[in-house]
Design a protein around this motif. Structure first.
Motif, PDB file in Angstrom:
ATOM      1  N   MET A   1       0.844  -1.182   0.000  1.00 15.47           N
ATOM      2  CA  MET A   1       0.000   0.000   0.000  1.00 15.47           C
ATOM      3  C   MET A   1       0.883   1.237   0.000  1.00 15.47           C
ATOM      4  N   GLU A   2       0.462   2.286  -0.707  1.00 19.87           N
ATOM      5  CA  GLU A   2       1.257   3.484  -0.791  1.00 19.87           C
ATOM      6  C   GLU A   2       0.422   4.690  -0.408  1.00 19.87           C
ATOM      7  N   SER A   3       1.073   5.665   0.164  1.00 18.30           N
ATOM      8  CA  SER A   3       0.415   6.911   0.504  1.00 18.30           C
ATOM      9  C   SER A   3       0.367   7.804  -0.715  1.00 18.30           C
ATOM     10  N   ALA A   4      -0.239   9.003  -0.527  1.00 19.83           N
ATOM     11  CA  ALA A   4      -0.333   9.936  -1.643  1.00 19.83           C
ATOM     12  C   ALA A   4       1.040  10.360  -2.124  1.00 19.83           C
ATOM     13  N   ALA A   5       2.018  10.311  -1.212  1.00 21.83           N
ATOM     14  CA  ALA A   5       3.379  10.685  -1.585  1.00 21.83           C
ATOM     15  C   ALA A   5       4.105   9.569  -2.316  1.00 21.83           C
ATOM     16  N   GLY A   6       3.464   8.382  -2.340  1.00 19.98           N
ATOM     17  CA  GLY A   6       4.041   7.266  -3.084  1.00 19.98           C
ATOM     18  C   GLY A   6       4.979   6.400  -2.286  1.00 19.98           C
ATOM     19  N   THR A   7       5.009   6.562  -0.945  1.00 18.03           N
ATOM     20  CA  THR A   7       5.875   5.743  -0.117  1.00 18.03           C
ATOM     21  C   THR A   7       5.038   4.784   0.701  1.00 18.03           C
ATOM     22  N   VAL A   8       5.600   3.638   1.022  1.00 20.87           N
ATOM     23  CA  VAL A   8       4.894   2.634   1.802  1.00 20.87           C
ATOM     24  C   VAL A   8       4.693   3.138   3.223  1.00 20.87           C
ATOM     25  N   ASN A   9       3.468   3.036   3.717  1.00 16.96           N
ATOM     26  CA  ASN A   9       3.153   3.462   5.081  1.00 16.96           C
ATOM     27  C   ASN A   9       3.368   2.275   6.014  1.00 16.96           C
ATOM     28  N   GLU A  10       4.588   2.121   6.476  1.00  9.29           N
ATOM     29  CA  GLU A  10       4.957   0.992   7.335  1.00  9.29           C
ATOM     30  C   GLU A  10       4.577   1.295   8.775  1.00  9.29           C
ATOM     31  N   VAL A  11       3.854   0.362   9.408  1.00  2.00           N
ATOM     32  CA  VAL A  11       3.446   0.586  10.794  1.00  2.00           C
ATOM     33  C   VAL A  11       4.193  -0.329  11.763  1.00  2.00           C
ATOM     34  N   LEU A  12       4.662  -1.455  11.294  1.00  2.00           N
ATOM     35  CA  LEU A  12       5.405  -2.383  12.155  1.00  2.00           C
ATOM     36  C   LEU A  12       6.543  -2.994  11.367  1.00  2.00           C
ATOM     37  N   LEU A  33      13.208 -19.575  15.550  1.00  2.00           N
ATOM     38  CA  LEU A  33      13.136 -18.551  14.507  1.00  2.00           C
ATOM     39  C   LEU A  33      14.544 -18.118  14.114  1.00  2.00           C
ATOM     40  N   LYS A  34      14.738 -17.888  12.821  1.00  2.00           N
ATOM     41  CA  LYS A  34      16.065 -17.504  12.331  1.00  2.00           C
ATOM     42  C   LYS A  34      15.950 -16.344  11.342  1.00  2.00           C
ATOM     43  N   ASP A  35      16.391 -15.161  11.756  1.00  2.27           N
ATOM     44  CA  ASP A  35      16.508 -13.991  10.882  1.00  2.27           C
ATOM     45  C   ASP A  35      15.202 -13.703  10.132  1.00  2.27           C
ATOM     46  N   VAL A  36      14.113 -13.612  10.857  1.00  4.34           N
ATOM     47  CA  VAL A  36      12.807 -13.303  10.260  1.00  4.34           C
ATOM     48  C   VAL A  36      12.712 -11.790  10.089  1.00  4.34           C
ATOM     49  N   ASP A  37      12.525 -11.340   8.858  1.00  3.29           N
ATOM     50  CA  ASP A  37      12.592  -9.913   8.563  1.00  3.29           C
ATOM     51  C   ASP A  37      11.472  -9.535   7.593  1.00  3.29           C
ATOM     52  N   PHE A  38      10.549  -8.681   8.057  1.00  8.93           N
ATOM     53  CA  PHE A  38       9.480  -8.200   7.184  1.00  8.93           C
ATOM     54  C   PHE A  38       8.871  -6.949   7.797  1.00  8.93           C
ATOM     55  N   SER A  39       8.118  -6.218   6.991  1.00  9.43           N
ATOM     56  CA  SER A  39       7.390  -5.048   7.471  1.00  9.43           C
ATOM     57  C   SER A  39       5.901  -5.265   7.222  1.00  9.43           C
ATOM     58  N   VAL A  40       5.082  -4.498   7.941  1.00  7.51           N
ATOM     59  CA  VAL A  40       3.629  -4.571   7.824  1.00  7.51           C
ATOM     60  C   VAL A  40       3.114  -3.177   7.518  1.00  7.51           C
ATOM     61  N   ARG A  41       2.192  -3.086   6.574  1.00 10.83           N
ATOM     62  CA  ARG A  41       1.672  -1.801   6.117  1.00 10.83           C
ATOM     63  C   ARG A  41       0.339  -1.474   6.794  1.00 10.83           C
ATOM     64  N   GLU A  42       0.039  -0.218   6.853  1.00 11.66           N
ATOM     65  CA  GLU A  42      -1.186   0.226   7.506  1.00 11.66           C
ATOM     66  C   GLU A  42      -2.418  -0.388   6.838  1.00 11.66           C
ATOM     67  N   ASN A  43      -3.314  -0.930   7.671  1.00 11.16           N
ATOM     68  CA  ASN A  43      -4.577  -1.550   7.248  1.00 11.16           C
ATOM     69  C   ASN A  43      -4.386  -2.808   6.395  1.00 11.16           C
ATOM     70  N   GLU A  44      -3.193  -3.339   6.368  1.00 11.98           N
ATOM     71  CA  GLU A  44      -2.943  -4.573   5.627  1.00 11.98           C
ATOM     72  C   GLU A  44      -3.458  -5.776   6.411  1.00 11.98           C
ATOM     73  N   PHE A  45      -3.950  -6.776   5.697  1.00 11.92           N
ATOM     74  CA  PHE A  45      -4.299  -8.064   6.296  1.00 11.92           C
ATOM     75  C   PHE A  45      -3.198  -9.038   5.898  1.00 11.92           C
ATOM     76  N   LEU A  46      -2.239  -9.234   6.796  1.00 13.73           N
ATOM     77  CA  LEU A  46      -1.069 -10.061   6.546  1.00 13.73           C
ATOM     78  C   LEU A  46      -1.251 -11.415   7.215  1.00 13.73           C
ATOM     79  N   VAL A  47      -1.020 -12.484   6.457  1.00 11.56           N
ATOM     80  CA  VAL A  47      -1.131 -13.833   6.999  1.00 11.56           C
ATOM     81  C   VAL A  47       0.245 -14.477   7.088  1.00 11.56           C
ATOM     82  N   LEU A  48       0.578 -14.988   8.280  1.00 15.23           N
ATOM     83  CA  LEU A  48       1.766 -15.809   8.477  1.00 15.23           C
ATOM     84  C   LEU A  48       1.328 -17.254   8.321  1.00 15.23           C
TER      85      LEU A  48
END
Length: 259
Positions: A1-12, A33-48
């Motif tokens: 997801m991107e904001s009006a400025a075109g950048t990802v709105n990362e919340v976590l 767990l080993k080197d788990v690396d990801f970001s989550v975007r605002e209002n995203e429904f992310l499934v692990l």
């Protein structure tokens, strides 16, 4: 997801998180767990998503602040996560409702702890009880409710704290198939109406595809990210849609077998 400025709105941000425990016999370390690396975007429904016993719950507990990584860190809205906070609501497979409280009492509990007035608590609880379809059951106790209804109370209770992030650990895993499908539809309806960022754990591929904006596929322990899938299908989704079936086969074939 991107904001009006075109950048990802990362919340976590889950930054290179690893977790290990002492083995039961004291002979060494159990690497979960080993080197788990990801970001989550605002209002995203992310499934692990991944095989059973691959560390998904451990990861969710770290994201919630209920556990501490051996290395790495979790950043929530710019702040390092080190303990639980009302900004992160958690719904587990076992709802752990207070059996001595009614539906209203359970949903009001968080707002009461936060110091809301009686009128504010009732207004908040009424809203979320109605949202999850339990209007008319306010005076019922958990023992008087079905499994699906108890899970609805758990979701309403989590939402009543007004969290920015909802963390859900296989919340429908213990339900029968028909009730599970119904609850998936209800959760999607609630998410569409009351936008929240959601991180949802499951080992059910149909459930993952039905709900997710994005699926993170985890490996067996020591668990890391194997692949990410953007699920570009409109809601409501059909289990027999050709794209649904194609992704189901692809992800299933790519998933590690359970140990």
């Amino acid at each position: 997801m991107e904001s009006a400025a075109g950048t990802v709105n990362e919340v976590l941000r889950c930054g290179h998180v690893s977790r290990e425990f002492d083995s039961y016999d004291g002979s060494g370390k159990n690497h979960v767990l080993k080197d788990v690396d990801f970001s989550v975007r605002e209002n995203e429904f992310l499934v692990l998503f991944g095989p059973g016993q691959c560390g998904k719950t451990t990861l969710l507990n770290i994201l919630a602040g209920l556990d501490t990584p051996t290395s790495g860190e979790v950043i929530d809205h710019g702040k390092k996560v080190g303990k639980p906070a009302p900004e992160r609501g958690v719904v587990y497979q076992k709802t752990a409702l207070f059996p001595w409280l009614t539906v209203m009492g359970n949903v009001e509990f968080g707002p009461r702890v936060r110091g809301l007035s009686k009128d504010e608590r009732k207004k908040t609880a009424d809203h979320y009880i109605d949202l999850v379809g339990l209007k008319g059951f306010e005076k019922s106790y958990p023992s008087q409710l079905s499994g699906g209804m108890r899970q609805r109370v758990g979701i309403a209770r989590a939402y009543s704290n007004n969290p920015d992030l909802m963390l859900m650990d296989e919340p429908f895993g213990h339900l029968d198939a028909q009730t599970r499908y119904m609850m998936e539809e209800e959760l999607q309806r609630i998410w569409q109406k009351e936008k929240r960022t959601v991180i949802f754990v499951t080992n059910n591929i149909e459930e993952a595809l039905f709900l997710a904006d994005r699926i993170i596929l985890m490996t067996n322990c020591p668990s890391t990210i194997k692949k990410e899938y953007i699920i570009d299908m409109p809601h409501p989704r059909s289990y027999v849609d050709p794209e649904f079936l194609r992704l189901r086969q692809e992800i299933t074939e790519n998933m590690d077998k359970s140990l």
